[in-house]
Every structure is written in C-alpha cells, then in structure tokens.
Design an enzyme around this catalytic site. Structure first.
Site, PDB file in Angstrom:
ATOM      1  N   GLU A 129      34.515  39.716 -40.277  1.00  0.00           N
ATOM      2  CA  GLU A 129      34.560  40.446 -41.561  1.00  0.00           C
ATOM      3  C   GLU A 129      35.995  40.813 -41.932  1.00  0.00           C
ATOM      4  O   GLU A 129      36.370  40.807 -43.100  1.00  0.00           O
ATOM      5  CB  GLU A 129      33.713  41.724 -41.476  1.00  0.00           C
ATOM      6  CG  GLU A 129      32.212  41.494 -41.439  1.00  0.00           C
ATOM      7  CD  GLU A 129      31.666  41.051 -42.781  1.00  0.00           C
ATOM      8  OE1 GLU A 129      32.184  40.074 -43.352  1.00  0.00           O
ATOM      9  OE2 GLU A 129      30.691  41.658 -43.255  1.00  0.00           O
ATOM     10  N   THR A 181      34.743  40.433 -52.022  1.00  0.00           N
ATOM     11  CA  THR A 181      34.656  41.773 -51.431  1.00  0.00           C
ATOM     12  C   THR A 181      36.028  42.444 -51.411  1.00  0.00           C
ATOM     13  O   THR A 181      36.148  43.638 -51.713  1.00  0.00           O
ATOM     14  CB  THR A 181      34.076  41.683 -50.003  1.00  0.00           C
ATOM     15  OG1 THR A 181      32.767  41.141 -50.103  1.00  0.00           O
ATOM     16  CG2 THR A 181      33.988  43.046 -49.336  1.00  0.00           C
TER      17      THR A 181
HETATM   18  N1  HSE Z   1      30.258  47.974 -47.353  1.00  0.00           N
HETATM   19  C1  HSE Z   1      30.905  46.780 -47.815  1.00  0.00           C
HETATM   20  C2  HSE Z   1      31.416  47.034 -49.220  1.00  0.00           C
HETATM   21  C3  HSE Z   1      29.934  45.647 -47.820  1.00  0.00           C
HETATM   22  O1  HSE Z   1      30.667  47.597 -50.005  1.00  0.00           O
HETATM   23  O2  HSE Z   1      32.558  46.668 -49.525  1.00  0.00           O
HETATM   24  C4  HSE Z   1      30.513  44.348 -48.297  1.00  0.00           C
HETATM   25  O3  HSE Z   1      29.488  43.388 -48.322  1.00  0.00           O
END
Ligand code: HSE
Length: 306
Positions: A129, A181
């Site tokens: 990630e 993201t």
């Molecule tokens: N918690 C993370 C965000 C998840 O909201 O950026 C990304 O999939």
C-alpha cells in the site's frame, strides 16, 4: 511440497463512512486472481495477463514489494514467479492494490508452509500500500487477508480487531473514472475541529457497537462521515444525488468506498441491496456516466486458494 498455487483476493470497502484508515470489510466480488510459483532464481519474476498496465519491476509492483518485505523478515532468498491473471480495476476505490498485496503474501506464505498467520501478513501487505499510495494504511489489506469487518485499533503497534457482524449486503457502484488514492489523500485537511471529531468518534463507536450487537438501526445511524466525505465528494460527480437515491431505496447508509470514486451502501438483506443497486445505477445512467455495479454479502473468509 506444493510448488504453485492460484489465489483469489477480494475487493474491500475501506473507511466504512466514519472510520477513515481504521475500518474496512471484504466483498465476495470483484477480486484479484494470480498464480504464484517457486522459481530457481533468487528473484521475483512478474507476468501480467490482465488487461491493465501494471508496473512489472519488483521495486514498483505492489505485490512484489509486499512479498519482498515478507521474505526479508524471513531472511529468505527464495525466488517466486507471479502471474497476474485478473485484476480489480486500479483506482476504483475498492482496494485494488490491497488485493494485489494480500494475494502475493498469502500465496507465498502458503507455499512456504505458513510461517505467518493471516494477521501477521497484514504488516507485509501494508508495504505494498505504501508503494501504491504513499501511505501504509491497513484498512483494505486487513479485511482482504482476514475477511469480515476489521478495525485497526492502532498502527503503532499494529493492533487489528476482527469485528463480528450480522448479515449485511453491500452495493458498490463504480463510475468509470479514475481517482488515485494518493491524490484523494492530498486534498484532505490535516486538522479537524474538535466538534467534528466528537461527532466522528461517536459514529465509529456506534458502528462497531451496532455490528457487535446486530443492531441494524444503530449501524444505520452511525454510517456518517463528517470529516472526509464532505471533501472527497467533490471528486465524484452526482455523489449526493446517488447517496440520496440509495437511502430512499432502503439502504442503512451510504458513503464513499475507500478513497473513491466507488460509492457503497449497506443494506440488511439482498433484495434491498438489489433495489439500492438499481437506484444508484440510475443516478449515474441519467447523467451518462458509465458505471459497474456489484452486490455482495460481506466476505467472511478473505483471501483464499482457488
Ligand atoms: N483509508 C484509505 C483512504 C483507503 O481513504 O485513503 C484507500 O483505499
């Protein structure tokens, strides 16, 4: 000794409205599929059979980075060949990179005779990630590996709490636009007024309590995000109209899935989840935005061999 396995890793909905970076759950569909095998070299070889362009150099590939961090922990020089067979569309907001990371570490762990538990694999998958989004969040990789709903109670040290839930069905609509993201994290404010924090932690606690006690009304009352959703909603055309349509169709709650652009709703039964799906689809159709829609119960098992 088994030399090769095929792995399915499920999509996941992170945040679950109020739980930014701490709550998530797994879906039955969609998911990633890959094949992983021992090779005789001491390196990771990657092959892509999916329609998506994926970085195939080991230091840039989510699966390889996650797997390498696991091999480093084992001080192992074992080589693996990984073939990506099918993938969740990248940038969709349903844990595409998490599924890739979870599939790699889980598959290698199986071939190596399970030196780690699913829960221990989360820390390695988080490294994937980090490469994908610049942040090693665990709210997608934990449910991808462990199934069900999970809470990241703490990151340092990592403390993952599996949360039991009554039957709930997710509707996820994915408008065919890409939101990275890393971009949708950059736009978030770094400070939260105490009044908003109070509302948010009330909802996080309410949602967890509702899941534990199978209290659907409490689950519904708690599915509100007053911190992240108002900012990210700007990236998703028609977000508020679609959310209203889902609620009118009987959903318990509706918010952005992970960092978007997918939107999820939770319903207490499948028939309602299908009705919600029609309502949400209509919201995008009538403004001409192509979309894919999934209805799924919560996946309790997580990543698996297939
Ligand atoms: N918690 C993370 C965000 C998840 O909201 O950026 C990304 O999939």
């Amino acid at each position: 000794m088994q030399k090769e396995v095929k792995i399915f890793a499920p999509a996941t909905v992170a945040n679950v409205a109020c739980g930014f970076d701490v709550l998530g759950f797994a879906l039955n569909i969609p998911g990633d599929e890959l094949r992983i095998a021992f090779n005789d070299s001491d390196s990771l070889e990657l092959h892509n059979e999916t329609p998506y362009e994926l970085p195939l150099s080991p230091e840039k590939n989510v699966t390889a980075v996650a797997l390498q961090s696991m091999l480093d922990a084992l001080q192992s020089k074992q080589g693996f060949t990984i073939t990506f067979l099918s993938k969740i569309m990248p940038g969709s907001g349903v844990g595409s990179s998490a599924a890739s990371a979870a599939a790699g570490v889980f598959g290698a762990n199986e071939l190596l005779g399970r030196p780690f538990t699913r829960r221990q694999l989360v820390a390695f998958a988080m490294q994937g990630e980090r490469v994908a989004s610049g942040s090693a969040h665990a709210d997608n990789v934990a449910p991808a590996l462990m199934g069900g709903f999970t809470l990241i109670r703490s990151y340092t040290p990592l403390d993952i709490i599996p949360i039991p839930s009554p039957p709930v069905f997710a509707t996820v609509v994915h408008p065919q636009i890409e939101v990275r993201t890393s971009d949708s994290r950059k736009i978030l404010r770094q400070e939260v007024p105490i009044r908003k924090a109070v509302e948010q932690w009330g909802n996080v606690a309410g949602l967890v309590a509702g899941l534990f006690t199978s209290n659907y009304d409490l689950i519904g009352r708690s599915l509100h995000d007053v911190i992240v959703e108002p900012v990210r909603a700007l990236l998703i055309p028609e977000f508020y109209a679609i959310k209203q349509a889902a609620m009118d169709a009987g959903a318990l709650g509706c918010s952005i899935s992970g960092s978007g652009p997918s939107i999820f709703a939770l319903s207490r039964d499948e028939a309602t989840a299908q009705k919600v799906a029609q309502a949400m689809r209509h919201g995008f159709d009538h403004v001409g935005i192509e979309n894919h829609i999934f209805v799924s119960p919560v996946n309790k098992e997580g990543v698996r061999i297939f």
